[in-house]
Scaffold this motif. Structure first.
Motif, short mmCIF file in Angstrom:
data_model
loop_
_atom_site.label_atom_id
_atom_site.label_comp_id
_atom_site.label_asym_id
_atom_site.label_seq_id
_atom_site.Cartn_x
_atom_site.Cartn_y
_atom_site.Cartn_z
N LYS A 178 1.84 4.92 0.55
CA LYS A 178 1.38 6.06 1.37
C LYS A 178 1.41 7.31 0.52
O LYS A 178 2.36 7.50 -0.24
N PHE A 206 -2.54 6.34 1.33
CA PHE A 206 -3.50 5.43 0.70
C PHE A 206 -4.91 5.82 1.10
O PHE A 206 -5.12 6.52 2.09
N ALA A 241 -8.60 1.32 -0.41
CA ALA A 241 -7.42 0.52 -0.73
C ALA A 241 -7.00 -0.32 0.48
O ALA A 241 -6.64 -1.50 0.33
N LEU A 260 0.87 -1.17 0.00
CA LEU A 260 0.00 0.00 0.00
C LEU A 260 0.90 1.22 0.00
O LEU A 260 1.70 1.40 0.92
#
Length: 126
Positions: free
Chosen positions: A106, A108, A112, A104
């Protein structure tokens, strides 16, 4: 996240050293009826949690106050616990052994994060 994916009761280890980010993750997961383990912001506590904690999946900030989280990921992998990385640096900075894991980026979005938790929970060994 698929509308039919219920995350109720999923125990999620959150390893994140930035207080505001950790609080945001905790709020999103709690709103989705997950049980949050942590958040854990120190490397030594993260290793302890990875070794002995009871949780279904984990999200790991790659950089914990200057220490890379990869040994924590190794413990989780050895235990068969699915995890995803949280990072602002990009997938190409991960060691080769982790290239198949979710990342993921950043910052995010809520969707998500929930999609990632759903995906991890779906692929968790029974």
């Amino acid at each position: 996240m698929a509308a039919d994916q219920d995350l109720s009761g999923q125990r999620v280890l959150v390893v994140e050293d930035e207080l505001m980010v950790a609080m945001g993750i905790e709020m999103i997961l709690t709103d989705a009826a997950c049980e949050v383990v942590g958040p854990v912001g120190r490397f030594d506590e993260a290793v302890d949690a990875a070794r002995t904690g009871r949780f279904d999946v984990a999200v790991l900030d790659v950089n914990l106050r200057g220490t890379e989280v990869y040994p924590v990921a190794d413990v989780l992998a050895a235990r068969g616990i699915p995890f995803a990385f949280l990072t602002g640096y990009g997938r190409d900075t991960l060691p080769a052994r982790f290239t198949g894991h979710d990342v993921l980026a950043k910052p995010f979005q809520k969707e998500a994060l929930l999609h990632t938790i759903s995906s991890l929970a779906t692929h968790r060994p029974q």
